[in-house]
Design a protein around this motif. Structure first.
Motif, PDB file in Angstrom:
ATOM      1  N   GLY A 283      -6.650   2.184 -14.579  1.00 32.91           N
ATOM      2  CA  GLY A 283      -8.075   2.238 -14.886  1.00 32.91           C
ATOM      3  C   GLY A 283      -8.903   2.513 -13.650  1.00 32.91           C
ATOM      4  N   GLU A 284     -10.061   3.084 -13.859  1.00 32.00           N
ATOM      5  CA  GLU A 284     -10.990   3.383 -12.765  1.00 32.00           C
ATOM      6  C   GLU A 284     -11.297   2.111 -11.984  1.00 32.00           C
ATOM      7  OE1 GLU A 284     -13.203   5.557 -10.215  1.00 32.00           O
ATOM      8  OE2 GLU A 284     -12.061   6.426 -11.866  1.00 32.00           O
ATOM      9  N   GLY A 285     -11.017   2.147 -10.677  1.00 33.06           N
ATOM     10  CA  GLY A 285     -11.310   1.021  -9.797  1.00 33.06           C
ATOM     11  C   GLY A 285     -10.374  -0.160  -9.953  1.00 33.06           C
ATOM     12  N   GLN A 286      -9.366  -0.045 -10.806  1.00 32.37           N
ATOM     13  CA  GLN A 286      -8.453  -1.160 -11.072  1.00 32.37           C
ATOM     14  C   GLN A 286      -7.247  -1.122 -10.123  1.00 32.37           C
ATOM     15  OE1 GLN A 286      -9.088  -3.638 -13.474  1.00 32.37           O
ATOM     16  NE2 GLN A 286     -11.058  -2.566 -13.386  1.00 32.37           N
ATOM     17  N   LEU A 287      -6.717  -2.291  -9.836  1.00 30.70           N
ATOM     18  CA  LEU A 287      -5.545  -2.433  -8.977  1.00 30.70           C
ATOM     19  C   LEU A 287      -4.307  -1.884  -9.690  1.00 30.70           C
ATOM     20  CD1 LEU A 287      -4.770  -3.705  -6.196  1.00 30.70           C
ATOM     21  CD2 LEU A 287      -4.112  -5.745  -7.475  1.00 30.70           C
ATOM     22  N   LEU A 288      -3.538  -1.049  -9.006  1.00 32.02           N
ATOM     23  CA  LEU A 288      -2.302  -0.516  -9.572  1.00 32.02           C
ATOM     24  C   LEU A 288      -1.281  -1.635  -9.750  1.00 32.02           C
ATOM     25  CD1 LEU A 288      -1.900   2.723  -7.420  1.00 32.02           C
ATOM     26  CD2 LEU A 288      -2.370   2.620  -9.872  1.00 32.02           C
ATOM     27  N   SER A 289      -0.554  -1.599 -10.846  1.00 32.33           N
ATOM     28  CA  SER A 289       0.514  -2.585 -11.055  1.00 32.33           C
ATOM     29  C   SER A 289       1.753  -2.143 -10.294  1.00 32.33           C
ATOM     30  CB  SER A 289       0.824  -2.728 -12.546  1.00 32.33           C
ATOM     31  OG  SER A 289       1.551  -1.600 -13.012  1.00 32.33           O
TER      32      SER A 289
ATOM     33  N   GLN B  94       1.083  -2.293   5.608  1.00 31.31           N
ATOM     34  CA  GLN B  94       0.803  -3.723   5.486  1.00 31.31           C
ATOM     35  C   GLN B  94      -0.463  -4.073   6.262  1.00 31.31           C
ATOM     36  OE1 GLN B  94       2.975  -5.904   3.765  1.00 31.31           O
ATOM     37  NE2 GLN B  94       1.455  -7.497   4.029  1.00 31.31           N
ATOM     38  N   GLY B  95      -1.412  -4.765   5.629  1.00 33.26           N
ATOM     39  CA  GLY B  95      -2.623  -5.220   6.294  1.00 33.26           C
ATOM     40  C   GLY B  95      -3.662  -4.140   6.553  1.00 33.26           C
ATOM     41  N   HIS B  96      -3.481  -2.947   6.001  1.00 28.65           N
ATOM     42  CA  HIS B  96      -4.403  -1.833   6.242  1.00 28.65           C
ATOM     43  C   HIS B  96      -5.617  -1.861   5.325  1.00 28.65           C
ATOM     44  CE1 HIS B  96      -5.631   2.446   6.816  1.00 28.65           C
ATOM     45  NE2 HIS B  96      -5.295   2.122   8.061  1.00 28.65           N
ATOM     46  N   GLY B  97      -5.660  -2.818   4.421  1.00 29.06           N
ATOM     47  CA  GLY B  97      -6.799  -2.917   3.512  1.00 29.06           C
ATOM     48  C   GLY B  97      -6.592  -2.121   2.232  1.00 29.06           C
ATOM     49  N   MET B  98      -7.647  -2.065   1.437  1.00 30.49           N
ATOM     50  CA  MET B  98      -7.604  -1.406   0.141  1.00 30.49           C
ATOM     51  C   MET B  98      -7.564   0.114   0.308  1.00 30.49           C
ATOM     52  SD  MET B  98      -7.513  -2.390  -3.043  1.00 30.49           S
ATOM     53  CE  MET B  98      -8.308  -3.991  -3.159  1.00 30.49           C
ATOM     54  N   HIS B  99      -6.676   0.749  -0.436  1.00 33.37           N
ATOM     55  CA  HIS B  99      -6.573   2.209  -0.451  1.00 33.37           C
ATOM     56  C   HIS B  99      -6.935   2.717  -1.841  1.00 33.37           C
ATOM     57  CE1 HIS B  99      -4.094   3.401   3.269  1.00 33.37           C
ATOM     58  NE2 HIS B  99      -4.591   2.194   3.482  1.00 33.37           N
ATOM     59  N   ARG B 100      -7.539   3.908  -1.875  1.00 35.31           N
ATOM     60  CA  ARG B 100      -7.865   4.571  -3.146  1.00 35.31           C
ATOM     61  C   ARG B 100      -6.773   5.582  -3.469  1.00 35.31           C
ATOM     62  NH1 ARG B 100     -12.997   7.273  -1.213  1.00 35.31           N
ATOM     63  NH2 ARG B 100     -11.847   6.998   0.718  1.00 35.31           N
ATOM     64  N   TYR B 101      -6.414   5.646  -4.742  1.00 38.24           N
ATOM     65  CA  TYR B 101      -5.423   6.610  -5.227  1.00 38.24           C
ATOM     66  C   TYR B 101      -6.112   7.480  -6.264  1.00 38.24           C
ATOM     67  CZ  TYR B 101      -2.426   3.891  -2.406  1.00 38.24           C
ATOM     68  OH  TYR B 101      -1.898   3.267  -1.308  1.00 38.24           O
ATOM     69  N   GLU B 102      -6.417   8.711  -5.847  1.00 40.27           N
ATOM     70  CA  GLU B 102      -7.177   9.645  -6.676  1.00 40.27           C
ATOM     71  C   GLU B 102      -6.231  10.509  -7.496  1.00 40.27           C
ATOM     72  OE1 GLU B 102     -10.849  10.139  -3.473  1.00 40.27           O
ATOM     73  OE2 GLU B 102      -9.375  11.758  -3.704  1.00 40.27           O
ATOM     74  N   PHE B 103      -6.213  10.263  -8.796  1.00 38.60           N
ATOM     75  CA  PHE B 103      -5.457  11.088  -9.724  1.00 38.60           C
ATOM     76  C   PHE B 103      -6.449  12.107 -10.271  1.00 38.60           C
ATOM     77  CE2 PHE B 103      -3.146   7.197  -9.400  1.00 38.60           C
ATOM     78  CZ  PHE B 103      -1.814   7.561  -9.522  1.00 38.60           C
ATOM     79  N   THR B 104      -6.164  13.397 -10.078  1.00 38.14           N
ATOM     80  CA  THR B 104      -7.093  14.443 -10.484  1.00 38.14           C
ATOM     81  C   THR B 104      -6.359  15.478 -11.319  1.00 38.14           C
ATOM     82  OG1 THR B 104      -8.288  14.139  -8.387  1.00 38.14           O
ATOM     83  CG2 THR B 104      -8.809  16.122  -9.664  1.00 38.14           C
ATOM     84  N   VAL B 105      -6.983  15.873 -12.426  1.00 40.51           N
ATOM     85  CA  VAL B 105      -6.483  17.002 -13.211  1.00 40.51           C
ATOM     86  C   VAL B 105      -7.432  18.161 -12.958  1.00 40.51           C
ATOM     87  CG1 VAL B 105      -7.690  16.310 -15.333  1.00 40.51           C
ATOM     88  CG2 VAL B 105      -5.713  17.824 -15.471  1.00 40.51           C
TER      89      VAL B 105
ATOM     90  N   ALA C  16     -11.287  16.560 -13.313  1.00 38.93           N
ATOM     91  CA  ALA C  16     -11.666  15.187 -13.654  1.00 38.93           C
ATOM     92  C   ALA C  16     -10.788  14.258 -12.829  1.00 38.93           C
ATOM     93  CB  ALA C  16     -11.487  14.930 -15.144  1.00 38.93           C
ATOM     94  N   LYS C  17     -11.357  13.151 -12.392  1.00 37.94           N
ATOM     95  CA  LYS C  17     -10.668  12.247 -11.469  1.00 37.94           C
ATOM     96  C   LYS C  17     -10.682  10.828 -12.004  1.00 37.94           C
ATOM     97  CE  LYS C  17     -11.774  12.824  -7.190  1.00 37.94           C
ATOM     98  NZ  LYS C  17     -12.489  12.754  -5.899  1.00 37.94           N
ATOM     99  N   LEU C  18      -9.593  10.123 -11.746  1.00 29.92           N
ATOM    100  CA  LEU C  18      -9.463   8.708 -12.052  1.00 29.92           C
ATOM    101  C   LEU C  18      -8.935   8.053 -10.775  1.00 29.92           C
ATOM    102  CD1 LEU C  18      -9.429   6.417 -14.164  1.00 29.92           C
ATOM    103  CD2 LEU C  18      -7.154   7.189 -14.827  1.00 29.92           C
ATOM    104  N   THR C  19      -9.680   7.102 -10.232  1.00 27.59           N
ATOM    105  CA  THR C  19      -9.316   6.494  -8.945  1.00 27.59           C
ATOM    106  C   THR C  19      -8.931   5.023  -9.144  1.00 27.59           C
ATOM    107  OG1 THR C  19     -10.845   7.963  -7.796  1.00 27.59           O
ATOM    108  CG2 THR C  19     -10.075   6.040  -6.586  1.00 27.59           C
ATOM    109  N   ALA C  20      -7.676   4.719  -8.835  1.00 24.14           N
ATOM    110  CA  ALA C  20      -7.174   3.340  -8.851  1.00 24.14           C
ATOM    111  C   ALA C  20      -7.045   2.880  -7.406  1.00 24.14           C
ATOM    112  CB  ALA C  20      -5.835   3.278  -9.570  1.00 24.14           C
ATOM    113  N   VAL C  21      -6.794   1.612  -7.202  1.00 21.40           N
ATOM    114  CA  VAL C  21      -6.708   1.060  -5.845  1.00 21.40           C
ATOM    115  C   VAL C  21      -5.444   0.215  -5.683  1.00 21.40           C
ATOM    116  CG1 VAL C  21      -9.204   1.092  -5.471  1.00 21.40           C
ATOM    117  CG2 VAL C  21      -8.133  -0.941  -6.451  1.00 21.40           C
TER     118      VAL C  21
END
Length: 182
Positions: free
Chosen positions: A32-38, A133-144, A174-179
């Protein structure tokens, strides 16, 4: 004064038509948009112990004239100076509207004709999240990306070259960004 009134009405109609056009969208049953990846979508290696499965992705409302798609997964926060390409697939058929969960695996496979480029992990499979490790939150941009025609790229093209071609030729995206963080 009458011509000014017609012009204003014309602009209003033009704006209404533009406003009613559907924008291309990307959704997922898995992320989900802005949601933590499982853990399913986390890399298995480089100190990470995830399942390394690509998420299900579905898109709709592609621009008229779309004949092919590309899907990319990119981490702009990677400490490389150029981000990190997790997945880069192009020439997905224009009749496709989704990729199933796990489509990024050699075992499940992509739709016929789709081409996966080597990611920054060095494989053509989907490579899950694995920030330092310890680098903080990263964004993962899935784009079609919607394309007017399939792309012709060198066999050993990089995801960066694909990204350049997509930005130059895409009809829409269109983009969906998870973290994720560790």
């Amino acid at each position: 004064m009458m011509n000014l009134h017609k012009w204003i009405v014309g602009i209003g109609l033009f704006t209404a038509v533009l406003g009613s056009a559907q924008a291309m969208t990307l959704s997922s049953k898995d992320i989900g948009e802005g949601q933590l990846l499982s853990n399913q979508f986390v890399f298995n290696g480089f100190g990470c112990t995830g399942e390394n499965i690509s998420p299900q992705l579905a898109w709709r409302d592609a621009p008229e004239g779309t004949k092919a798609y590309a899907v990319t997964a990119y981490d702009p926060d990677a400490p490389t100076g150029s981000g990190w390409w997790h997945w880069a697939v192009y020439n997905i058929g224009g009749d496709q509207q989704q990729l199933a969960q796990g489509a990024g695996s050699k075992h499940n496979g992509l739709p016929k004709g789709a081409i996966a480029l080597k990611n920054d992990f060095g494989t053509t499979d989907f490579g899950g999240a694995c920030p330092p490790q310890g680098h903080g939150m990263h964004r993962y941009e899935f784009t079609v990306w919607a394309l007017p025609n399939p792309l012709e790229l060198p066999k050993d093209a990089s995801p960066a070259l694909l990204g350049f071609m997509l930005r130059a030729q895409a009809l829409g995206s269109a983009k969906l960004t998870a973290v994720y963080h560790r």
